[in-house]
Design a protein around this motif. Structure first.
Motif, PDB file in Angstrom:
ATOM      1  N   THR A  17      -4.194   5.325   0.917  1.00  0.00           N
ATOM      2  CA  THR A  17      -5.389   4.951   1.668  1.00  0.00           C
ATOM      3  C   THR A  17      -6.642   5.195   0.845  1.00  0.00           C
ATOM      4  O   THR A  17      -6.715   6.121   0.040  1.00  0.00           O
ATOM      5  CB  THR A  17      -5.499   5.754   2.979  1.00  0.00           C
ATOM      6  N   GLY A  27     -10.572   5.710   1.828  1.00  0.00           N
ATOM      7  CA  GLY A  27     -11.485   5.892   2.939  1.00  0.00           C
ATOM      8  C   GLY A  27     -10.812   5.729   4.291  1.00  0.00           C
ATOM      9  O   GLY A  27     -11.428   5.280   5.257  1.00  0.00           O
ATOM     10  N   GLY A  28      -9.532   6.069   4.357  1.00  0.00           N
ATOM     11  CA  GLY A  28      -8.786   5.984   5.610  1.00  0.00           C
ATOM     12  C   GLY A  28      -8.103   4.661   5.861  1.00  0.00           C
ATOM     13  O   GLY A  28      -7.296   4.547   6.785  1.00  0.00           O
ATOM     14  N   ALA A  29      -8.382   3.632   5.032  1.00  0.00           N
ATOM     15  CA  ALA A  29      -7.768   2.312   5.197  1.00  0.00           C
ATOM     16  C   ALA A  29      -6.708   2.087   4.125  1.00  0.00           C
ATOM     17  O   ALA A  29      -6.863   2.546   2.983  1.00  0.00           O
ATOM     18  CB  ALA A  29      -8.825   1.218   5.112  1.00  0.00           C
ATOM     19  N   THR A  61      -8.573   9.301  -4.692  1.00  0.00           N
ATOM     20  CA  THR A  61      -9.607  10.283  -5.016  1.00  0.00           C
ATOM     21  C   THR A  61     -10.602   9.762  -6.045  1.00  0.00           C
ATOM     22  O   THR A  61     -11.679  10.343  -6.206  1.00  0.00           O
ATOM     23  CB  THR A  61      -8.978  11.573  -5.542  1.00  0.00           C
ATOM     24  N   ARG A 119      -4.069   9.883  -0.659  1.00  0.00           N
ATOM     25  CA  ARG A 119      -5.487   9.543  -0.592  1.00  0.00           C
ATOM     26  C   ARG A 119      -6.011   9.173  -1.982  1.00  0.00           C
ATOM     27  O   ARG A 119      -5.741   9.867  -2.961  1.00  0.00           O
ATOM     28  CB  ARG A 119      -6.288  10.723  -0.049  1.00  0.00           C
ATOM     29  N   SER A 130       0.811  -1.214   0.000  1.00  0.00           N
ATOM     30  CA  SER A 130       0.000   0.000   0.000  1.00  0.00           C
ATOM     31  C   SER A 130       0.847   1.269   0.000  1.00  0.00           C
ATOM     32  O   SER A 130       0.309   2.354   0.223  1.00  0.00           O
ATOM     33  CB  SER A 130      -0.927   0.008   1.217  1.00  0.00           C
TER      34      SER A 130
END
Length: 274
Positions: A182, A184-186, A223, A221, A163
């Motif tokens: 990430t 959604g934060g994961a 998008t 992030r 990741s």
């Protein structure tokens, strides 16, 4: 020049496209239904060009002038770096890797070519004119995808199936920073072949899915998630390895990309949209 090349690509690639989607890989729930704030996009096919169905595509990148489509292929004993014709798919030049190695991502800068290997622990710097190896560097991760941002000064970006994206010096290949990705934060892993030609967004194939994700390079992030499941050729339906893996922006044609996959007979010229 760039505009003229883009027009040439458009004329030669645009064609009546008809196909029935094969059996797509199953994306994770997070990719199929991305969280709020993450766009769910689809592909609009603008044209097609033949692709070698024997090519186990790992790296895929158009040259800055749009005249050469560089492709790095995998499989131990058959890995190559190829310079191909972006309008016909024909291989113009090719050089093999040592028979014990599995080729992976490639990126082509004005003065050098970087090529990764998978689990062999080496990265190659090649001469862009002769394709000869200039340097062999030790590489402390698995090699998966690679791209470079506009130069100067520019960065090389690599993935390793996890990741993280690693931002590297384009001359020394030394890591400058790591970007955790990430959704959604994961953490989102299985990041594979990359395009980062606009310097802001990294577009990444997610291995064993029919999805491409857009990643904000500054913060990591996701998008956007692009559903490309309709592209998978029916001839690959029985081949679990024949997954989407190959993305490169078309110079001079903002918002347009070439997409292909491992052992696909077709490369698609596409635009992303709702």
């Amino acid at each position: 020049m760039r505009a003229r090349v883009a027009v040439l690509l458009a004329v030669l690639l645009t064609a009546a496209c008809s196909w029935s989607p094969g059996t797509p890989a199953t994306p994770s729930d997070a990719l199929a239904s991305p969280p709020a704030g993450v766009a769910r996009l689809h592909v609009q096919v603008l044209g097609t060009v033949p692709h070698d169905p024997g090519a186990y595509t790992e790296g895929f990148e158009l040259s800055a002038d749009g005249r050469t489509l560089w492709e790095s292929t995998g499989v131990t004993g058959a890995s190559q770096l190829r310079a191909t014709d972006p309008t016909t798919g024909a291989v113009r030049r090719a050089v093999g890797l040592p028979s014990s190695q599995f080729g992976e991502g490639v990126t082509v800068l004005p003065d050098r070519i970087w090529q990764l290997t998978w689990k062999d622990g080496v990265a190659y710097e090649r001469d862009p004119l002769t394709l000869a190896v200039r340097r062999t560097l030790r590489y402390d991760r698995e090699g998966w995808g690679m791209c470079h941002t506009p130069s100067p000064p520019g960065d090389v970006i690599t993935s390793d199936g996890g990741s993280d994206l690693v931002v590297r010096d384009p001359t020394t290949f030394v890591a400058r920073r790591t970007v955790p990705v990430t959704l959604g934060g994961a953490p989102l892993d299985q990041l594979n072949e990359l395009d980062c030609s606009d310097g802001r967004t990294v577009w990444a194939n997610v291995w064993r899915t029919d999805d491409v994700v857009g990643i904000d390079l500054a913060g990591g992030r996701v998008t956007a998630v692009v559903d490309a499941s309709g592209l998978r050729p029916p001839s690959t339906a029985s081949d679990p390895e024949a997954v989407l893996n190959g993305i490169t922006a078309i110079p001079g044609a903002p918002g347009e990309f070439l997409l292909t996959g491992k052992r696909w007979p077709t490369t698609f010229r596409v635009r992303f949209g709702p």
